[in-house]
Structure formats: C-alpha cells, structure tokens
Design an enzyme around this catalytic site. Structure first.
Site, PDB file in Angstrom:
ATOM      1  N   LYS A  22      15.439  24.989 107.365  1.00  0.00           N
ATOM      2  CA  LYS A  22      16.601  25.859 107.103  1.00  0.00           C
ATOM      3  C   LYS A  22      17.338  25.414 105.848  1.00  0.00           C
ATOM      4  CE  LYS A  22      20.647  25.008 109.202  1.00  0.00           C
ATOM      5  NZ  LYS A  22      21.890  24.922 108.431  1.00  0.00           N
ATOM      6  N   ASN A  23      17.563  24.095 105.737  1.00  0.00           N
ATOM      7  CA  ASN A  23      18.417  23.623 104.647  1.00  0.00           C
ATOM      8  C   ASN A  23      17.703  23.575 103.293  1.00  0.00           C
ATOM      9  OD1 ASN A  23      20.536  23.558 106.356  1.00  0.00           O
ATOM     10  ND2 ASN A  23      20.579  21.330 106.623  1.00  0.00           N
ATOM     11  N   ARG A 102      28.688  29.177 104.957  1.00  0.00           N
ATOM     12  CA  ARG A 102      29.312  28.415 103.884  1.00  0.00           C
ATOM     13  C   ARG A 102      28.378  28.160 102.722  1.00  0.00           C
ATOM     14  NH1 ARG A 102      32.937  24.881 105.020  1.00  0.00           N
ATOM     15  NH2 ARG A 102      32.452  23.915 103.041  1.00  0.00           N
ATOM     16  N   CYS A 126      35.187  23.811 108.627  1.00  0.00           N
ATOM     17  CA  CYS A 126      34.357  24.277 109.749  1.00  0.00           C
ATOM     18  C   CYS A 126      34.445  23.257 110.870  1.00  0.00           C
ATOM     19  CB  CYS A 126      32.921  24.544 109.309  1.00  0.00           C
ATOM     20  SG  CYS A 126      31.910  23.090 109.169  1.00  0.00           S
ATOM     21  N   ARG A 131      35.239  19.802 104.674  1.00  0.00           N
ATOM     22  CA  ARG A 131      34.194  20.219 103.749  1.00  0.00           C
ATOM     23  C   ARG A 131      34.744  20.866 102.460  1.00  0.00           C
ATOM     24  NH1 ARG A 131      29.275  22.527 107.294  1.00  0.00           N
ATOM     25  NH2 ARG A 131      28.093  21.771 105.511  1.00  0.00           N
ATOM     26  N   LYS A 171      30.726  11.279  94.820  1.00  0.00           N
ATOM     27  CA  LYS A 171      30.271  11.133  96.220  1.00  0.00           C
ATOM     28  C   LYS A 171      28.978  11.931  96.318  1.00  0.00           C
ATOM     29  CE  LYS A 171      32.166  12.117 100.746  1.00  0.00           C
ATOM     30  NZ  LYS A 171      33.360  12.475 101.471  1.00  0.00           N
ATOM     31  N   VAL A 172      28.040  11.478  97.114  1.00  0.00           N
ATOM     32  CA  VAL A 172      26.768  12.212  97.203  1.00  0.00           C
ATOM     33  C   VAL A 172      26.990  13.524  97.966  1.00  0.00           C
ATOM     34  CG1 VAL A 172      24.400  12.157  98.065  1.00  0.00           C
ATOM     35  CG2 VAL A 172      25.450  10.063  97.193  1.00  0.00           C
ATOM     36  N   SER A 173      26.585  14.617  97.373  1.00  0.00           N
ATOM     37  CA  SER A 173      26.703  15.923  98.044  1.00  0.00           C
ATOM     38  C   SER A 173      25.418  16.723  97.843  1.00  0.00           C
ATOM     39  CB  SER A 173      27.888  16.709  97.477  1.00  0.00           C
ATOM     40  OG  SER A 173      27.752  18.083  97.804  1.00  0.00           O
ATOM     41  N   VAL A 174      24.847  17.139  98.975  1.00  0.00           N
ATOM     42  CA  VAL A 174      23.614  17.930  98.926  1.00  0.00           C
ATOM     43  C   VAL A 174      23.884  19.275  98.252  1.00  0.00           C
ATOM     44  CG1 VAL A 174      21.854  19.045 100.348  1.00  0.00           C
ATOM     45  CG2 VAL A 174      22.741  16.803 100.997  1.00  0.00           C
ATOM     46  N   ASP A 316      22.570  14.985 110.453  1.00  0.00           N
ATOM     47  CA  ASP A 316      22.101  16.140 111.228  1.00  0.00           C
ATOM     48  C   ASP A 316      21.247  15.734 112.434  1.00  0.00           C
ATOM     49  OD1 ASP A 316      23.440  17.768 109.507  1.00  0.00           O
ATOM     50  OD2 ASP A 316      21.681  18.452 108.402  1.00  0.00           O
ATOM     51  N   ILE A 338      29.417  10.691 107.290  1.00  0.00           N
ATOM     52  CA  ILE A 338      29.345  11.842 106.369  1.00  0.00           C
ATOM     53  C   ILE A 338      30.457  12.853 106.659  1.00  0.00           C
ATOM     54  CG2 ILE A 338      27.862  13.679 105.443  1.00  0.00           C
ATOM     55  CD1 ILE A 338      26.683  10.918 104.917  1.00  0.00           C
ATOM     56  N   ARG A 408      21.215  29.665 114.781  1.00  0.00           N
ATOM     57  CA  ARG A 408      21.382  29.497 113.332  1.00  0.00           C
ATOM     58  C   ARG A 408      20.284  28.599 112.770  1.00  0.00           C
ATOM     59  NH1 ARG A 408      26.185  26.513 112.037  1.00  0.00           N
ATOM     60  NH2 ARG A 408      24.988  26.409 110.141  1.00  0.00           N
TER      61      ARG A 408
HETATM   62  C1  EPZ Z   1      24.304  19.926 103.745  1.00  0.00           C
HETATM   63  O1  EPZ Z   1      25.652  20.348 103.796  1.00  0.00           O
HETATM   64  C2  EPZ Z   1      23.632  20.516 104.948  1.00  0.00           C
HETATM   65  N1  EPZ Z   1      23.735  21.967 104.905  1.00  0.00           N
HETATM   66  C3  EPZ Z   1      24.278  19.963 106.213  1.00  0.00           C
HETATM   67  O2  EPZ Z   1      23.572  20.458 107.315  1.00  0.00           O
HETATM   68  C4  EPZ Z   1      24.168  18.442 106.202  1.00  0.00           C
HETATM   69  O3  EPZ Z   1      24.843  17.921 107.325  1.00  0.00           O
HETATM   70  C5  EPZ Z   1      24.795  17.893 104.931  1.00  0.00           C
HETATM   71  O4  EPZ Z   1      24.186  18.510 103.776  1.00  0.00           O
HETATM   72  C6  EPZ Z   1      24.648  16.381 104.789  1.00  0.00           C
HETATM   73  O5  EPZ Z   1      23.291  16.049 104.834  1.00  0.00           O
HETATM   74  C7  EPZ Z   1      22.845  22.679 104.214  1.00  0.00           C
HETATM   75  O6  EPZ Z   1      21.974  22.150 103.544  1.00  0.00           O
HETATM   76  C8  EPZ Z   1      22.962  24.156 104.297  1.00  0.00           C
HETATM   77  P1  EPZ Z   1      27.382  17.628 101.564  1.00  0.00           P
HETATM   78  P2  EPZ Z   1      26.580  20.165 102.543  1.00  0.00           P
HETATM   79  O7  EPZ Z   1      27.997  18.366 100.434  1.00  0.00           O
HETATM   80  O8  EPZ Z   1      25.785  20.324 101.314  1.00  0.00           O
HETATM   81  C9  EPZ Z   1      31.779  15.903 101.103  1.00  0.00           C
HETATM   82  C10 EPZ Z   1      23.351  21.505 109.414  1.00  0.00           C
HETATM   83  O9  EPZ Z   1      23.681  21.211 110.594  1.00  0.00           O
HETATM   84  N2  EPZ Z   1      31.996  16.821  99.963  1.00  0.00           N
HETATM   85  O10 EPZ Z   1      26.219  16.733 101.278  1.00  0.00           O
HETATM   86  O11 EPZ Z   1      27.749  21.052 102.758  1.00  0.00           O
HETATM   87  C11 EPZ Z   1      31.617  16.645 102.433  1.00  0.00           C
HETATM   88  O12 EPZ Z   1      32.863  17.040 102.977  1.00  0.00           O
HETATM   89  C12 EPZ Z   1      24.283  21.290 108.268  1.00  0.00           C
HETATM   90  O13 EPZ Z   1      22.262  22.018 109.115  1.00  0.00           O
HETATM   91  C13 EPZ Z   1      33.159  16.687  99.228  1.00  0.00           C
HETATM   92  O14 EPZ Z   1      34.012  15.834  99.523  1.00  0.00           O
HETATM   93  O15 EPZ Z   1      27.014  18.647 102.723  1.00  0.00           O
HETATM   94  C14 EPZ Z   1      30.900  15.593 103.253  1.00  0.00           C
HETATM   95  O16 EPZ Z   1      31.817  14.666 103.735  1.00  0.00           O
HETATM   96  C15 EPZ Z   1      25.661  20.879 108.663  1.00  0.00           C
HETATM   97  N3  EPZ Z   1      33.367  17.542  98.182  1.00  0.00           N
HETATM   98  C16 EPZ Z   1      29.989  14.912 102.227  1.00  0.00           C
HETATM   99  O17 EPZ Z   1      30.548  15.245 100.943  1.00  0.00           O
HETATM  100  C17 EPZ Z   1      32.450  18.480  97.821  1.00  0.00           C
HETATM  101  O18 EPZ Z   1      32.697  19.224  96.857  1.00  0.00           O
HETATM  102  C18 EPZ Z   1      28.557  15.366 102.235  1.00  0.00           C
HETATM  103  O19 EPZ Z   1      28.518  16.791 102.271  1.00  0.00           O
HETATM  104  C19 EPZ Z   1      31.250  18.588  98.559  1.00  0.00           C
HETATM  105  C20 EPZ Z   1      31.051  17.730  99.634  1.00  0.00           C
END
Ligand code: EPZ
Length: 433
Positions: A22-23, A102, A126, A131, A171-174, A316, A338, A408
């Site tokens: 999915k992701n 989102r 959420c 987030r 910060k690492v963000s996917v 996850d 996370i 989902r």
């Molecule tokens: C992705 O979400 C996944 N979603 C999530 O899967 C997964 O839990 C997450 O990565 C972490 O692996 C999809 O791929 C669709 P992040 P994402 O940005 O990209 C903070 C599931 O159940 N952050 O890596 O939204 C954030 O708040 C879902 O399938 C900021 O602070 O996650 C978090 O604490 C849920 N500022 C951390 O970074 C930003 O601008 C990591 O979030 C962006 C993120």
C-alpha cells in the site's frame, strides 16, 4: 458498519500470498501526475486507500483504467492499473479530499514540478499523531517554491519552475522524501536530499521514476541525488511486496503456532523485524518459495523493541508485535519513537486480558497464559490488525468493529487467514442489525 468475527485457538497452516505494498502504491499513483504519458502499475493491491487515491487524482485530470481478473489468474493476484495525466486540469486539492486520505497531500510535489503551482489543503492530524507537514514546506521552499499558508491551504508557486538544491531533512520523513524526490525530477539542475528516508517504498518510487526517465542515484541510502530532466515519459512498473503485510502475517503465525509460507515477498524488505521474530523463538526461514514462519509448542520469548526509521523496527508493525508479546513468557518493553499517539490498541488488547502498562513512549507488556475473546474496536489500520492477531489466539469469540480501518490496508484478510485454518468471518453491517 462491517465487523470481523474471530474464533480463536486454531493454528495457521498453509500459504499466504503477499500483496503489493500500500505504502508504495500510493506515491506511485501520485507519480503519474509527472508525465502526460501512460504509467502502468502492476501488482497493485486491491485496497480502499488505493481506489480512493485513484479517484482523488481524477480531480486533477488523471484518467485511469483497471485490468480485472484474467482467465486462469489466481484471484489473489494483484491488479494492473493504467494512469494517464495527459493534461492537469486542476492544481487544487480540496480539504474534502485531502482529509480523507492524508497521502494525497503529496500531490503538492508533482503539481509544483509540472505546473509550477499547487493549492493543497493541509491534511490535519489523525488518530496516531499530529503529523505536521513542515518538512514538505521547507523542502519545497529550498527548491525555490514560494509557499503561503492561507485558510488551511498550502498555496505554492514556482513561476520559473523548481530549481535543484541541497536539502537536509531535520527529521527522517517517508512522505516528505517521496514528495521532494518527485518534485526534484523536473527541477532545473541537481538536488541532493540528505537524511532522506531509506524505506523500500522510497526505493520502489525511485525505480519507477527512473523507468519514467528520471535521473536518480542513492535511493535506499540517506543521500539521494536527483539531476532534473525536462520531461518524464510513460513506463510500466511492478509494485514492491508489502513488508508490513508480510510482518503482520508472520506475527499472526508466531502467535497461533503453526507453519505458513509467505509467498511473493522478500526477507530483505524487513530484515530487522524478522530478526526480532526469530529472537522470540519463532522459526524464520527464507527459501525460494518465500518466507517460512513456524512455531511449535515452544514458548514465545519476550523481546524488547524500539521503533525506528528503516532499517530499524517499523512503527507499522509495533501494534502487531505488541499483540504477540501479550503471550510471551515474561516482560517485554516496546518503545514507539515515530508517532506520539500510537498506543491506541493497548486499551483494546487489555479487553482481551493482556497486561500492558504505558510509561510515556514505552509500553511494558507482561505475557499472560491466556487471552479471552471480547468485543473490541479498531482505531487505526495497524491497531486494528493487532486486535485480529489477539483474537486469533484468544479463547472464544472476538468481534472487531470499525473494520473499515482494516480495509484501507489489508487485502482480503479474512480470506487469507481462513485459507490457513483460522476462523475469521466478516459480518456485514446489514447482518448485525
Ligand atoms: C508513512 O507516513 C507511512 N504512510 C506510514 O504508514 C508510516 O507509519 C510512516 O511513513 C513511518 O514509517 C504512507 O506511506 C502512506 P513520516 P508518513 O513523514 O510519510 C514527522 C500506515 O499505517 N513529520 O515518515 O506520513 C511525523 O509526524 C501508515 O500504513 C514531521 O514532523 O510518515 C512523524 O513523527 C501510518 N514533519 C515522523 O516525522 C513533516 O513534515 C515520521 O513521519 C513530516 C513528518
């Protein structure tokens, strides 16, 4: 609303085919906005999030078609989707759509890159955390975009087009890595993304973008280099297997005992989680047919985990692992780093008899001899499947409500588990009245 009824106690035996991720599917669908030619994606999971995002993209002018089941095809095989964004007819993504999904906020990168403008609703928080999207904003600003926040929208413009730059993620963000990588493919000159996410889904998106003509090096490491090109073209790409679905079923088998081969997936996608599972005393064997997971009558050893960005233990899988540890022979500590609010499953697992104490970001799980079925409520996607895992080991009947969360992200979960001997059935909203 549908519910899932589980009668626990059966061991799982057989084969579970793993679907496309999915992701990975979500950013790949969004990548179709970058070209006026056709993007064909194979091994697409049949999920509510995938169909919702596809429909959302039609708002921007994306046409799509789906290949259905073919004669002789295993009906659990993924589908093929063709997406064509010949003309972007609207660069706005309204709140009504972004709030439903989102990840649709990520369209801001491709729209800015191709159309030099976008007006995208901020997604809001959420169930699992606030987030924020600050990294998307600062990263796109580094590529030369002007972005104002107006009435709940990010209003972004890059009149002369985006320009390559060096951006270090604080910060690492996917999602921000996906978005900046897509944006940079059409920027002028070189972009270097440092402290980028290394998740397999980032690598999968990069592979697809490369097949579309992008110039990307280093995806899968923390430094990604992208040399912008004038245009991208159509391509065919196969979605990477779902590592979270893989890990989820692996934990279900560890929970119930049994012997199951997970096919169509790869251990490389989730090595840390499989190491953790092996440390519990579960057999984990990678072979040519897939990953074999087995557990006999030996007890589950408690193991401590801390969630981390890839290649660490994934957030996850945290809820599913916690469900497993409720039956371990001792105390385990599970720390979530996370998301700030990802322990919603604790209260529900406790309804099945689990002993879990939360101290800040850490849950201390004391294994119990037995879980007993109860009505429980799903709160988010991964939390809900942890309740299914709990129910599979609980004595008697567990009813999981609000299963739209499960739909989902888990393709035909009941069917996959039932084929391996579990008693799991969906009760439609009608049937519950
Ligand atoms: C992705 O979400 C996944 N979603 C999530 O899967 C997964 O839990 C997450 O990565 C972490 O692996 C999809 O791929 C669709 P992040 P994402 O940005 O990209 C903070 C599931 O159940 N952050 O890596 O939204 C954030 O708040 C879902 O399938 C900021 O602070 O996650 C978090 O604490 C849920 N500022 C951390 O970074 C930003 O601008 C990591 O979030 C962006 C993120």
């Amino acid at each position: 609303m549908d519910k899932i009824r589980i009668v626990g106690g059966n061991r799982l035996e057989g084969v579970i085919p793993i679907s496309g991720a999915k992701n990975a599917a979500l950013p790949l669908i969004i990548a179709s906005l970058l070209t006026d030619e056709r993007l064909t994606l194979e091994n697409m999971p049949r999920l509510r999030d995938v169909s919702l995002l596809t429909r959302i993209l039609t708002n921007h002018g994306v046409d799509y078609s789906l290949n259905g089941k073919r004669p002789g095809e295993d009906h659990l095989a993924g589908q093929t989707i063709h997406l064509t964004a010949r003309e972007i007819v609207d660069t706005r993504a309204p709140y009504e759509l972004v709030s439903q999904m989102r990840a649709s906020f990520w369209v801001i990168g491709p729209l800015l890159a191709r159309c030099h403008e976008a007006k995208v609703s901020l997604p809001g928080g959420c169930a699992i955390g606030t987030r924020p999207v600050d990294l998307f904003i600062s990263g796109l600003q580094a590529l030369g975009a002007q972005i104002d926040i107006e009435a709940g929208y990010a209003v972004a413009k890059a009149p002369g087009g985006l320009v390559g730059a060096r951006y270090v993620f604080p910060k690492v963000s996917v999602g921000a890595t996906h978005t900046l990588m897509m944006a940079a493919t059409l920027a002028k000159g070189e972009t270097v993304l440092e402290n980028a996410a290394r998740e397999p889904e980032v690598v999968d998106l990069a592979d697809c973008l490369i097949a579309m003509g992008a110039n990307i090096e280093g995806a899968g490491t923390s430094t990604i280099r992208i040399e912008g090109v004038d245009r991208l073209h159509g391509a065919t790409h196969r979605v990477v297997p779902d590592r979270i679905e893989t890990g989820t079923y692996a934990m279900a088998v560890a929970m119930t005992g049994g012997d199951v081969t997970l096919t169509g997936t790869s251990p490389d996608l989730l090595s840390n989680a499989l190491d953790v599972l092996a440390a519990t005393g579960t057999t984990v064997e990678a072979g040519p047919d897939g990953i074999r997971i087995a557990r006999g009558s030996q007890p589950l050893r408690p193991v401590d985990v801390v969630t981390e960005p890839f290649p660490g233990f994934p957030t996850d899988l945290q809820a599913q692992f916690m469900a497993l540890m409720t039956r371990a022979s001792g105390v385990s500590r599970i720390t979530e780093t996370i998301f700030e609010n990802r322990f919603m499953h604790v209260a529900e697992l406790s309804r099945l008899g689990a002993r879990i104490a939360i101290d800040g970001r850490t849950a201390e799980v004391t294994g119990v001899d037995r879980l007993i079925g109860a009505p429980v409520m799903a709160t988010d996607l991964r939390a809900s499947v942890s309740l299914v895992i709990g129910g599979l080991a609980a004595e008697g009947e567990t009813i999981v409500s609000r299963v739209y969360h499960l739909d989902r992200g888990f393709e035909r979960l009941e069917e996959k588990l039932t084929r391996c001997g579990a008693i799991v059935e969906r009760i439609s909203g009608e049937g519950m009245r």
